[in-house]
Design a protein around this motif. Structure first.
Motif, PDB file in Angstrom:
ATOM      1  N   LEU A 133      21.134  16.778  25.881  1.00  0.00           N
ATOM      2  CA  LEU A 133      21.231  15.926  27.051  1.00  0.00           C
ATOM      3  C   LEU A 133      19.849  15.501  27.540  1.00  0.00           C
ATOM      4  O   LEU A 133      19.621  14.348  27.893  1.00  0.00           O
ATOM      5  N   LEU A 134      18.912  16.475  27.528  1.00  0.00           N
ATOM      6  CA  LEU A 134      17.547  16.175  27.957  1.00  0.00           C
ATOM      7  C   LEU A 134      16.878  15.176  27.020  1.00  0.00           C
ATOM      8  O   LEU A 134      16.159  14.279  27.455  1.00  0.00           O
ATOM      9  N   LEU A 135      17.118  15.333  25.700  1.00  0.00           N
ATOM     10  CA  LEU A 135      16.530  14.428  24.729  1.00  0.00           C
ATOM     11  C   LEU A 135      17.075  13.015  24.901  1.00  0.00           C
ATOM     12  O   LEU A 135      16.331  12.025  24.855  1.00  0.00           O
ATOM     13  N   LEU A 136      18.380  12.909  25.142  1.00  0.00           N
ATOM     14  CA  LEU A 136      18.976  11.603  25.344  1.00  0.00           C
ATOM     15  C   LEU A 136      18.458  10.943  26.609  1.00  0.00           C
ATOM     16  O   LEU A 136      18.217   9.749  26.649  1.00  0.00           O
ATOM     17  N   SER A 137      18.269  11.749  27.633  1.00  0.00           N
ATOM     18  CA  SER A 137      17.741  11.221  28.889  1.00  0.00           C
ATOM     19  C   SER A 137      16.324  10.700  28.699  1.00  0.00           C
ATOM     20  O   SER A 137      15.943   9.656  29.229  1.00  0.00           O
ATOM     21  N   SER A 138      15.521  11.443  27.902  1.00  0.00           N
ATOM     22  CA  SER A 138      14.149  11.024  27.643  1.00  0.00           C
ATOM     23  C   SER A 138      14.117   9.704  26.884  1.00  0.00           C
ATOM     24  O   SER A 138      13.321   8.819  27.181  1.00  0.00           O
ATOM     25  N   LEU A 139      14.997   9.577  25.891  1.00  0.00           N
ATOM     26  CA  LEU A 139      15.043   8.344  25.117  1.00  0.00           C
ATOM     27  C   LEU A 139      15.455   7.167  25.979  1.00  0.00           C
ATOM     28  O   LEU A 139      14.964   6.056  25.812  1.00  0.00           O
ATOM     29  N   ALA A 140      16.357   7.423  26.932  1.00  0.00           N
ATOM     30  CA  ALA A 140      16.792   6.345  27.821  1.00  0.00           C
ATOM     31  C   ALA A 140      15.650   5.844  28.673  1.00  0.00           C
ATOM     32  O   ALA A 140      15.535   4.661  28.970  1.00  0.00           O
ATOM     33  N   VAL A 141      14.763   6.777  29.065  1.00  0.00           N
ATOM     34  CA  VAL A 141      13.617   6.386  29.875  1.00  0.00           C
ATOM     35  C   VAL A 141      12.593   5.627  29.054  1.00  0.00           C
ATOM     36  O   VAL A 141      12.004   4.637  29.496  1.00  0.00           O
ATOM     37  N   LEU A 142      12.402   6.065  27.797  1.00  0.00           N
ATOM     38  CA  LEU A 142      11.386   5.460  26.948  1.00  0.00           C
ATOM     39  C   LEU A 142      11.809   4.104  26.401  1.00  0.00           C
ATOM     40  O   LEU A 142      10.974   3.249  26.146  1.00  0.00           O
ATOM     41  N   SER A 143      13.099   3.890  26.217  1.00  0.00           N
ATOM     42  CA  SER A 143      13.564   2.643  25.624  1.00  0.00           C
ATOM     43  C   SER A 143      13.609   1.545  26.668  1.00  0.00           C
ATOM     44  O   SER A 143      14.022   1.773  27.797  1.00  0.00           O
ATOM     45  N   PRO A 144      13.160   0.347  26.314  1.00  0.00           N
ATOM     46  CA  PRO A 144      13.227  -0.766  27.261  1.00  0.00           C
ATOM     47  C   PRO A 144      14.676  -1.086  27.603  1.00  0.00           C
ATOM     48  O   PRO A 144      15.448  -1.460  26.720  1.00  0.00           O
ATOM     49  N   PRO A 145      15.118  -0.901  28.846  1.00  0.00           N
ATOM     50  CA  PRO A 145      16.516  -1.097  29.189  1.00  0.00           C
ATOM     51  C   PRO A 145      17.000  -2.513  28.955  1.00  0.00           C
ATOM     52  O   PRO A 145      18.115  -2.747  28.533  1.00  0.00           O
ATOM     53  N   SER A 146      16.140  -3.515  29.183  1.00  0.00           N
ATOM     54  CA  SER A 146      16.573  -4.892  29.018  1.00  0.00           C
ATOM     55  C   SER A 146      16.873  -5.201  27.553  1.00  0.00           C
ATOM     56  O   SER A 146      17.856  -5.834  27.228  1.00  0.00           O
ATOM     57  N   GLU A 147      16.006  -4.725  26.672  1.00  0.00           N
ATOM     58  CA  GLU A 147      16.182  -4.994  25.250  1.00  0.00           C
ATOM     59  C   GLU A 147      17.465  -4.363  24.747  1.00  0.00           C
ATOM     60  O   GLU A 147      18.173  -4.915  23.925  1.00  0.00           O
ATOM     61  N   ALA A 148      17.794  -3.138  25.264  1.00  0.00           N
ATOM     62  CA  ALA A 148      18.950  -2.397  24.792  1.00  0.00           C
ATOM     63  C   ALA A 148      20.251  -3.101  25.157  1.00  0.00           C
ATOM     64  O   ALA A 148      21.273  -2.869  24.537  1.00  0.00           O
ATOM     65  N   ARG A 149      20.228  -3.981  26.170  1.00  0.00           N
ATOM     66  CA  ARG A 149      21.456  -4.616  26.630  1.00  0.00           C
ATOM     67  C   ARG A 149      21.665  -6.015  26.060  1.00  0.00           C
ATOM     68  O   ARG A 149      22.559  -6.719  26.468  1.00  0.00           O
ATOM     69  N   LEU A 150      20.812  -6.439  25.165  1.00  0.00           N
ATOM     70  CA  LEU A 150      20.997  -7.743  24.538  1.00  0.00           C
ATOM     71  C   LEU A 150      21.591  -7.556  23.142  1.00  0.00           C
ATOM     72  O   LEU A 150      21.192  -6.664  22.407  1.00  0.00           O
ATOM     73  N   TYR A 151      22.535  -8.420  22.783  1.00  0.00           N
ATOM     74  CA  TYR A 151      23.228  -8.282  21.505  1.00  0.00           C
ATOM     75  C   TYR A 151      23.364  -9.650  20.836  1.00  0.00           C
ATOM     76  O   TYR A 151      23.618 -10.654  21.496  1.00  0.00           O
ATOM     77  N   ASN A 152      23.241  -9.668  19.529  1.00  0.00           N
ATOM     78  CA  ASN A 152      23.385 -10.918  18.786  1.00  0.00           C
ATOM     79  C   ASN A 152      24.793 -11.490  18.924  1.00  0.00           C
ATOM     80  O   ASN A 152      24.985 -12.704  18.915  1.00  0.00           O
ATOM     81  N   ASN A 153      25.791 -10.613  19.021  1.00  0.00           N
ATOM     82  CA  ASN A 153      27.197 -11.051  19.080  1.00  0.00           C
ATOM     83  C   ASN A 153      27.760 -10.941  20.488  1.00  0.00           C
ATOM     84  O   ASN A 153      28.957 -10.745  20.676  1.00  0.00           O
ATOM     85  N   TYR A 154      26.913 -11.078  21.490  1.00  0.00           N
ATOM     86  CA  TYR A 154      27.324 -10.862  22.879  1.00  0.00           C
ATOM     87  C   TYR A 154      28.514 -11.734  23.282  1.00  0.00           C
ATOM     88  O   TYR A 154      29.384 -11.312  24.041  1.00  0.00           O
ATOM     89  N   TYR A 155      28.571 -12.959  22.768  1.00  0.00           N
ATOM     90  CA  TYR A 155      29.643 -13.876  23.166  1.00  0.00           C
ATOM     91  C   TYR A 155      30.774 -13.965  22.148  1.00  0.00           C
ATOM     92  O   TYR A 155      31.631 -14.847  22.251  1.00  0.00           O
ATOM     93  N   ALA A 156      30.779 -13.070  21.173  1.00  0.00           N
ATOM     94  CA  ALA A 156      31.772 -13.137  20.095  1.00  0.00           C
ATOM     95  C   ALA A 156      33.205 -13.156  20.619  1.00  0.00           C
ATOM     96  O   ALA A 156      34.058 -13.894  20.117  1.00  0.00           O
ATOM     97  N   ARG A 157      33.475 -12.365  21.645  1.00  0.00           N
ATOM     98  CA  ARG A 157      34.824 -12.319  22.210  1.00  0.00           C
ATOM     99  C   ARG A 157      34.954 -13.204  23.452  1.00  0.00           C
ATOM    100  O   ARG A 157      35.969 -13.865  23.644  1.00  0.00           O
ATOM    101  N   LYS A 158      33.919 -13.200  24.282  1.00  0.00           N
ATOM    102  CA  LYS A 158      34.002 -13.918  25.552  1.00  0.00           C
ATOM    103  C   LYS A 158      33.918 -15.431  25.391  1.00  0.00           C
ATOM    104  O   LYS A 158      34.516 -16.185  26.158  1.00  0.00           O
TER     105      LYS A 158
END
Length: 324
Positions: free
Chosen positions: A6-31
């Motif tokens: 849990l601690l390792l996952l929390s650390s990775l969440a802090v280190l990873s750019p949150p904006s980049e993690a929420r962008l997807y190539n297929n974001y509009y595939a369904r919508k």
């Protein structure tokens, strides 16, 4: 053990750019499954009718991202209560074709999948597809941006590089956003398409000094041609010339090949070729188009993530020129 994971996952969440993690190539595939087709149809029709659209849209995208991030804030129209980014002095020369292609795509997307696609995503995807359409490299554009809710002309000055700035100033603007000198030179390669208004370089070709009428960095014959092209500038301030006189409508590396020959239009163009920090990259990209395309691809992918809004940080505008 579970606590350690849990601690390792929390650390990775802090280190990873949150904006980049929420962008997807297929974001509009369904919508909005027709997103890509609508963008492609819109830019194709617009570019065929107005060949300057690719350069115009690329420039609009760069201006938009550099101020408050890639959030389509430059598309907002001023009101009696707010002077928006697009009315800042440096943005007044942004071509109308760029705004028009985004509005056209947004209109079609609202008819097909209302309230789903952001103007910021439209601008990012249209820019990439237009660059590719005129011969440039294809690069990845993740989707899922929200539209910004702030657009103020007062935020623009000092945050966009001007062609009259020193190389120190331009490098500093890029550095403050996390871009290296090499990335700055690669992005400057956007000048391989498009044009510059005479007012942006007129001081270099007229009355340079008491002893020389023209900045000696210009090729003499080229300077004469610029003087002729800009002769009516005092009466017609909209006059402009191509940034790359060899292949103005093709995205290639001739812009960099032109610089050592004195065929750069702007003061900043000459600066790239003369500054010891930037000149090696000018030489590299002039001699190797593949190197330029690869560097441009990496820099554009990085820029497209700069200052993006996701989730509750922004909105999906109903129309691109006004907040909801």
């Amino acid at each position: 053990m579970a606590m350690l994971v849990l601690l390792l996952l929390s650390s990775l969440a802090v280190l990873s750019p949150p904006s980049e993690a929420r962008l997807y190539n297929n974001y509009y595939a369904r919508k909005c499954p027709s997103f890509n087709k609508i963008i492609q149809d819109t830019i194709t029709n617009k570019q065929i009718t107005n060949p300057s659209t690719a350069a115009a849209t690329l420039r609009l995208f760069l201006h938009d991202c550099f101020v408050t991030g890639c959030d389509a804030s430059t598309l907002i129209t001023s009101t009696p209560f707010n002077t928006a980014e697009r009315d800042a002095d440096i943005n007044l020369s942004l071509p109308g074709d760029a705004f028009d292609v985004v509005v056209r795509a947004k209109t079609q997307l609202e008819l097909t999948c209302p309230g789903v696609v952001s103007c910021a995503d439209i601008l990012a995807a249209a820019t990439r597809d237009l660059v590719t359409m005129v011969g440039g490299p294809y690069y990845n554009v993740g989707l899922g941006r929200r539209d910004g809710q702030v657009s103020k002309a007062s935020l623009v000055e000092g945050n966009l590089p001007r062609p009259t700035m020193s190389m120190d100033q331009i490098i500093q603007i890029f550095a403050s956003r996390g871009f290296s000198v090499q990335e700055m030179v690669a992005l400057s390669g956007a000048h391989t398409i498009g044009f510059s208004h005479c007012k942006e370089f007129i001081s270099g070709i007229y009355n340079y000094s008491k002893t020389e009428q023209t900045d000696p960095q210009y090729n003499p014959r080229f300077a004469t041609g610029l003087k002729s092209a800009c002769a009516d500038y005092p009466k017609n301030p909209t006059l402009s010339v191509f940034n790359d006189i060899m292949t103005p409508n093709k995205f290639d590396n001739l812009y960099f090949q032109n610089l050592p020959r004195g065929l750069g239009v702007l003061k900043s163009d000459h600066g790239l070729n003369n500054d010891p920090r930037t000149k090696p990259f000018v030489g590299l990209y002039a001699s190797n188009q593949t190197e330029f395309f690869q560097a441009f691809t990496r820099a554009m992918e990085k820029l497209s993530l700069y200052g993006i809004k996701t989730g509750r940080q922004g909105e999906i505008r109903r129309r691109c020129d006004a907040f909801n």
